[in-house]
Design a protein around this motif. Structure first.
Motif, PDB file in Angstrom:
ATOM      1  N   VAL A   1       0.845  -1.139  -0.070  1.00 19.49           N
ATOM      2  CA  VAL A   1      -0.016  -0.046   0.073  1.00 19.49           C
ATOM      3  C   VAL A   1       0.867   1.289  -0.185  1.00 19.49           C
ATOM      4  N   SER A   2       1.850   1.254   0.721  1.00 18.79           N
ATOM      5  CA  SER A   2       2.814   2.343   0.893  1.00 18.79           C
ATOM      6  C   SER A   2       3.446   2.680  -0.495  1.00 18.79           C
ATOM      7  N   ARG A   3       3.948   1.534  -1.372  1.00 23.24           N
ATOM      8  CA  ARG A   3       4.297   1.654  -2.508  1.00 23.24           C
ATOM      9  C   ARG A   3       3.477   2.325  -3.407  1.00 23.24           C
ATOM     10  N   GLN A   4       2.347   1.891  -3.487  1.00 24.64           N
ATOM     11  CA  GLN A   4       1.416   2.422  -4.484  1.00 24.64           C
ATOM     12  C   GLN A   4       1.084   3.826  -4.298  1.00 24.64           C
ATOM     13  N   ALA A   5       1.088   4.177  -2.622  1.00 24.66           N
ATOM     14  CA  ALA A   5       0.795   5.700  -2.606  1.00 24.66           C
ATOM     15  C   ALA A   5       1.819   6.415  -3.039  1.00 24.66           C
ATOM     16  N   LEU A   6       3.213   5.891  -2.796  1.00 23.97           N
ATOM     17  CA  LEU A   6       4.423   6.781  -3.368  1.00 23.97           C
ATOM     18  C   LEU A   6       3.969   7.029  -4.800  1.00 23.97           C
ATOM     19  N   VAL A   7       3.777   5.752  -5.569  1.00 18.09           N
ATOM     20  CA  VAL A   7       3.489   5.947  -7.075  1.00 18.09           C
ATOM     21  C   VAL A   7       2.316   7.006  -7.307  1.00 18.09           C
ATOM     22  N   ASP A   8       1.297   7.077  -6.653  1.00 21.68           N
ATOM     23  CA  ASP A   8      -0.008   7.792  -6.871  1.00 21.68           C
ATOM     24  C   ASP A   8       0.527   9.156  -6.716  1.00 21.68           C
ATOM     25  N   VAL A   9       1.442   9.624  -5.610  1.00 15.00           N
ATOM     26  CA  VAL A   9       1.868  11.078  -5.209  1.00 15.00           C
ATOM     27  C   VAL A   9       2.881  11.472  -6.288  1.00 15.00           C
ATOM     28  N   ARG A  10       3.753  10.398  -6.768  1.00 16.37           N
ATOM     29  CA  ARG A  10       4.717  11.107  -7.968  1.00 16.37           C
ATOM     30  C   ARG A  10       3.945  11.276  -9.283  1.00 16.37           C
ATOM     31  N   GLU A  11       2.977  10.539  -9.425  1.00 18.73           N
ATOM     32  CA  GLU A  11       2.069  10.897 -10.546  1.00 18.73           C
ATOM     33  C   GLU A  11       1.579  11.858 -10.611  1.00 18.73           C
ATOM     34  N   ALA A  12       0.832  12.283  -9.412  1.00 15.64           N
ATOM     35  CA  ALA A  12       0.083  13.372  -9.216  1.00 15.64           C
ATOM     36  C   ALA A  12       1.041  14.907  -9.261  1.00 15.64           C
ATOM     37  N   VAL A  13       2.383  14.724  -8.692  1.00 19.46           N
ATOM     38  CA  VAL A  13       3.168  15.965  -8.700  1.00 19.46           C
ATOM     39  C   VAL A  13       3.670  16.085  -9.946  1.00 19.46           C
ATOM     40  N   SER A  14       4.131  14.887 -10.906  1.00 16.58           N
ATOM     41  CA  SER A  14       4.592  15.223 -12.300  1.00 16.58           C
ATOM     42  C   SER A  14       3.525  15.609 -13.108  1.00 16.58           C
TER      43      SER A  14
END
Length: 423
Positions: A269-282
């Motif tokens: 879950v934490s890895r997926q959350a990190l991916v979501d945040v990176r996609e949002a910021v990018s």
């Protein structure tokens, strides 16, 4: 309650409907009691160039001063009368310029404004009665001063009243009947034209303030949107991580295998959350070709370089976001190099489709490459490689420097799938 009543009486927007204002004079003159000033109608010049431009526009009205100046130069008056007339004319012009040039930029006090208006009115009447009908033109300047300085509620009465006084004075002066009829229209037109300019300046300042407010609101809305999106992305994931951490803590002493599974879920879950945040910021930070084309046009124009971007505004439907971001970075870097290092006089930007790729070409007529590539082009090549693209640089056909950035289109990848799957 007393304070509230005082505020509503002085403010026409909050005054109860149907109630006559007690302080009609202050309301008519838009008087600011706190600063002892009339409301200003313009802005002070910020530099010498603006001051000269404003003085030039004011100087256009000074053409009417030719009549009294010519009367003084003709020698029809005695020496004392000529000296007194010249001093009176100089005083009139000085006070007039102070009102028009100074007050329209930074408001003078009410006492100073009305004292100056009274002074030029008295000088216009006295000089006309003593020097002759050629001096009647000073009344036109009085109307212009009324229109430029007084609020609309007062100027719409003061300008016609001044014109009537001009006619009355002209009747008392011999040989000025033809001049009086010729000055009625300039007196009325000049005065009311200045009231129109005054209202236009106020409207312009209000529009500038509204534009700044809209920009601030847009920035606040963007911050709120970013905060809302990050909350939506992280709220569920962090809540799930908290629950599974508590559950793993309770299972750890007696059920280590189940606790290990909960820890593995926490990691996932934490890895997926990190991916979501990176996609949002990018997504928030990724530049677009449309924005970079507009920025390139502005940068080249500011550097005095003729820009040809007629073929740069193409929106390709099969261009993925990552590839578009890479091309946008390439355009930004290329235009920056043109502005800073090329010494070019012309720059052309094109965006063409070649096969299954989209090619961005930036060409200038400058001095060309003078050494090895710097960090900017090296980083740009690496960024394009991450988007499955490539960078090509070299001299232009007619000298200068050419940069070509190529990225694949999504439909090219889709077209290859059937052929790869065929037996």
């Amino acid at each position: 309650m007393a304070d509230q009543a005082e505020r509503t009486d002085g403010d026409p927007e909050h005054r109860p409907r149907g109630r006559r204002p007690l302080t009609w004079w202050a309301d008519a003159t838009a008087y600011d009691e706190e600063n002892d000033q009339l409301v200003t109608i313009g802005q002070s010049p910020e530099n010498r160039r603006q001051a000269l431009i404003k003085l030039m526009w004011i100087g256009i009205w000074m053409a009417y001063m030719g009549a009294p100046v010519s009367d003084l130069a003709d020698g029809h008056h005695t020496v004392p009368a000529t000296v007194c007339g010249a001093l009176g004319l100089l005083a009139f012009v000085t006070v007039y310029l102070v009102l028009i040039f100074r007050h329209t930029g930074r408001a003078l006090s009410r006492r100073t404004v009305f004292g100056a208006l009274g002074t030029i009115c008295a000088l216009a009447v006295v000089l006309t009665l003593t020097m002759g009908g050629d001096w009647l033109v000073l009344c036109v300047y009085v109307s212009v001063a009324f229109g430029a300085v007084l609020p609309l509620r007062l100027s719409r009465w003061a300008i016609p009243l001044n014109t009537v006084c001009m006619v009355a004075v002209g009747v008392l002066v011999r040989g000025s009947h033809g001049l009086v009829s010729a000055l009625i229209v300039p007196s009325l037109l000049g005065g009311f034209a200045m009231t129109g300019v005054r209202q236009m300046v106020r409207t312009t300042r209000a529009l500038r303030a509204a534009r700044a407010t809209v920009a601030q609101l847009a920035a606040n809305e963007e911050r709120l949107r970013l905060a809302r999106d990050l909350h939506d992305l992280l709220g569920h994931s962090l809540s799930l991580i908290t629950l599974k951490s508590e559950l793993a803590g309770r299972m750890l002493p007696g059920k280590p295998e189940q606790a290990a599974r909960q820890v593995a879920d926490i990691e996932r879950v934490s890895r997926q959350a990190l991916v979501d945040v990176r996609e949002a910021v990018s997504g928030f930070r990724r530049p677009t070709l449309e924005a970079e084309v507009a920025g390139a046009r502005t940068a080249l124009a500011a550097a005095g370089i003729a820009a040809d971007l007629s073929r740069a505004g193409i929106h390709h439907p099969d261009l993925p976001p990552d590839q578009e971001g890479a091309l946008a970075w390439a355009l930004r870097e290329a235009v920056t190099n043109v502005v800073r290092h090329s010494g070019a006089r012309r720059c052309a930007v094109t965006l063409d489709e070649t096969g299954g790729e989209l090619c961005l070409t930036v060409t200038d007529d400058g001095r060309g490459a003078t050494g090895p590539h710097g960090n900017g082009l090296t980083g740009l090549a690496e960024r394009l490689q991450l988007a499955d693209g490539r960078l090509e640089t070299g001299p232009g056909e007619r000298g200068g420097f050419t940069l070509r950035a190529l990225v694949p289109l999504s439909r090219g990848a889709r077209a290859e799938l059937p052929s790869q799957a065929a037996p």
